[in-house]
Design a protein around this motif. Structure first.
Motif, PDB file in Angstrom:
ATOM      1  N   CYS A  36      26.161  30.636  32.248  1.00  0.00           N
ATOM      2  CA  CYS A  36      27.137  30.512  31.159  1.00  0.00           C
ATOM      3  C   CYS A  36      26.972  31.647  30.153  1.00  0.00           C
ATOM      4  CB  CYS A  36      26.971  29.167  30.455  1.00  0.00           C
ATOM      5  SG  CYS A  36      27.439  27.730  31.427  1.00  0.00           S
ATOM      6  N   CYS A  37      25.729  31.975  29.827  1.00  0.00           N
ATOM      7  CA  CYS A  37      25.437  33.028  28.840  1.00  0.00           C
ATOM      8  C   CYS A  37      25.332  34.375  29.546  1.00  0.00           C
ATOM      9  CB  CYS A  37      24.165  32.695  28.080  1.00  0.00           C
ATOM     10  SG  CYS A  37      24.263  31.176  27.123  1.00  0.00           S
ATOM     11  N   SER A  38      26.401  34.794  30.136  1.00  0.00           N
ATOM     12  CA  SER A  38      26.479  36.079  30.837  1.00  0.00           C
ATOM     13  C   SER A  38      27.952  36.452  30.944  1.00  0.00           C
ATOM     14  CB  SER A  38      25.843  35.978  32.229  1.00  0.00           C
ATOM     15  OG  SER A  38      26.659  35.202  33.086  1.00  0.00           O
ATOM     16  N   SER A  39      28.215  37.545  31.633  1.00  0.00           N
ATOM     17  CA  SER A  39      29.612  37.899  31.956  1.00  0.00           C
ATOM     18  C   SER A  39      29.795  37.953  33.469  1.00  0.00           C
ATOM     19  CB  SER A  39      29.973  39.262  31.340  1.00  0.00           C
ATOM     20  OG  SER A  39      29.106  40.275  31.843  1.00  0.00           O
ATOM     21  N   TYR A  40      28.907  37.289  34.196  1.00  0.00           N
ATOM     22  CA  TYR A  40      28.908  37.384  35.655  1.00  0.00           C
ATOM     23  C   TYR A  40      30.094  36.674  36.286  1.00  0.00           C
ATOM     24  CZ  TYR A  40      24.143  38.930  34.706  1.00  0.00           C
ATOM     25  OH  TYR A  40      23.047  39.597  34.224  1.00  0.00           O
TER      26      TYR A  40
END
Length: 428
Positions: A36-40
């Protein structure tokens, strides 16, 4: 392919956190938090190489977690094999990571054996042999790609670029078509200087660091917006810094040290695009070149917060799962209902940015006072849930908008896809 790599990251992340948290529920939650805490999610549907690099970085941390728990030559072999593949996937980044891990390997593996007289030279040679063999195997695609493009296994296409970027187009074409060994013959020191100059910072303005972390001038989102758990993690660690050995196991401390070291060498690798990442519209929507940092930053944050996360109750866990499933869709529907003339990207992002500021400050406060006011434990967990769903919502919004409007300016990399999308969906 990006979607496949994205899905394969999840079990590896779970394996990493389970080894240090020793709690299945906390490991599942931590894996979800990292994605969630990414831009993947954005790059998983793109033809860019950011998803591949993130996958290989996750492989590195998974193997390091195994090595921390139990060292073996085979595990070192596969770790350096992945580093070699990273050189092929993203040469300018992979080379720095490989050199950094070689230093880490000698510091943690070879040097202690060399100083311990009870250990034989044979064990040192064996350890170096496993690592060296893995590196050579991993570099095979890198060498093969160089032979195809530059006719020399040791000269990557990036070197041709930095050696010819100031030359006329016709001269550049001649050099690329010729045997790249001539660049070595022209002077090894000249070649080394070109490589060093390639990694030099593109600016010495300290405001660029503030930009990529918090408020980029190009209108994108900073690293702290993507990985907001770093804020309460630092606050918690500062408040409990005298209880390090009580709160964290030796293995967790080793992983935290490695993740910080990896973050450092990653920053070194991309100092050359520090200014560009802050001001260029070509790097939207996030700090894409620094996206490999999301994995180690989340690992550091979660391990620093592990005394809180490990105590997560079943009720809080269910609330967390419900929040990540319901909040993004509910938020999008609310913004659409309030925007009678149509919602722009900024209409979606402005409330999220204000929420991030408010709850980011609250997370630092509650993480800092946790030692004196234990009642704030559950409150901090709820704030962390809110911090996690904000970048997830951003990813979903940007995936949809980028997929239809392409605000970052990139066209489809295959003409057939551009033709199909333009013919059957919307006009390009």
């Amino acid at each position: 392919m990006g979607s496949v790599l994205f899905s394969l990251m999840t079990p590896m992340l779970y394996g990493i956190f389970f080894q240090f948290l020793s709690n299945r529920k906390a490991a599942i939650a931590s894996s979800i938090v990292t994605l969630c805490c990414s831009s993947y999610l954005i790059w998983a549907g793109s033809a860019k190489d950011h998803m591949l690099v993130a996958f290989l970085v996750t492989c590195i941390f998974f193997l390091i977690s195994l090595i921390i728990n139990h060292q073996s030559g085979v595990r070192w072999f596969f770790l350096f094999l992945i580093c070699g593949l990273l050189c092929w996937a993203r040469t300018e980044y992979g080379v720095v990571v490989l050199l950094g891990l070689v230093g880490w390997f000698f510091w943690k593996n070879v040097f202690p054996q060399y100083t311990d007289k009870r250990r034989s030279l044979q064990k040192i040679i064996l350890a170096v042999g496993w690592a060296g063999g893995g590196t050579l195997c991993g570099l095979i695609p890198f060498f093969y790609n160089n032979i195809i493009t530059t006719k020399n296994p040791f000269i990557p296409p990036q070197y041709i670029y930095i050696a010819t970027r100031n030359l006329p187009v016709d001269q550049t074409a001649e050099i690329i078509e010729s045997n790249a060994i001539t660049h070595i013959n022209s002077g090894i020191f000249s070649m080394i200087w070109k490589v060093i100059s390639f990694y030099m910072p593109d600016s010495r303005d300290i405001s660029d660091l503030y930009g990529i972390m918090i408020d980029p001038q190009n209108g994108g989102v900073g690293i702290l917006f993507i990985v907001p758990l770093l804020l309460p993690a630092c606050g918690f660690f500062f408040a409990h810094r005298k209880n390090i050995h009580k709160n964290y196991t030796v293995k967790s401390q080793t992983m935290i040290h490695f993740a910080i070291f990896f973050i450092f060498i990653s920053f070194l690798a991309y100092l050359r695009v520090l200014h560009g990442s802050n001001v260029s519209f070509g790097v939207l929507p996030d700090m894409r070149y620094y996206s490999p940092l999301y994995v180690p930053l989340n690992i550091v944050s979660i391990l620093l917060l592990s005394p809180i996360i490990s105590s997560t109750s079943e009720k809080v866990f269910k609330i967390f799962i419900t929040a990540i499933m319901c909040f993004p869709i509910s938020y999008i529907l609310i913004i659409l209902s309030l925007s009678t003339q149509g919602a722009s990207f900024q209409d979606f992002m402005a409330p999220l940015e204000y929420m991030m500021i408010v709850f980011g400050i609250l997370s630092i406060i509650f993480a800092t006072i946790l030692k004196e006011y234990p009642f704030s434990n559950k409150t901090l967990l709820y704030i962390i849930i809110i911090l996690v769903v904000i970048p997830l919502t951003f990813q979903i919004i940007d995936t949809v908008i980028t997929g239809h409007q392409k605000p970052n300016g990139y066209t489809y990399w295959l003409p057939i896809l551009e033709f199909t999308f333009g013919k059957y969906f919307i006009s390009l």
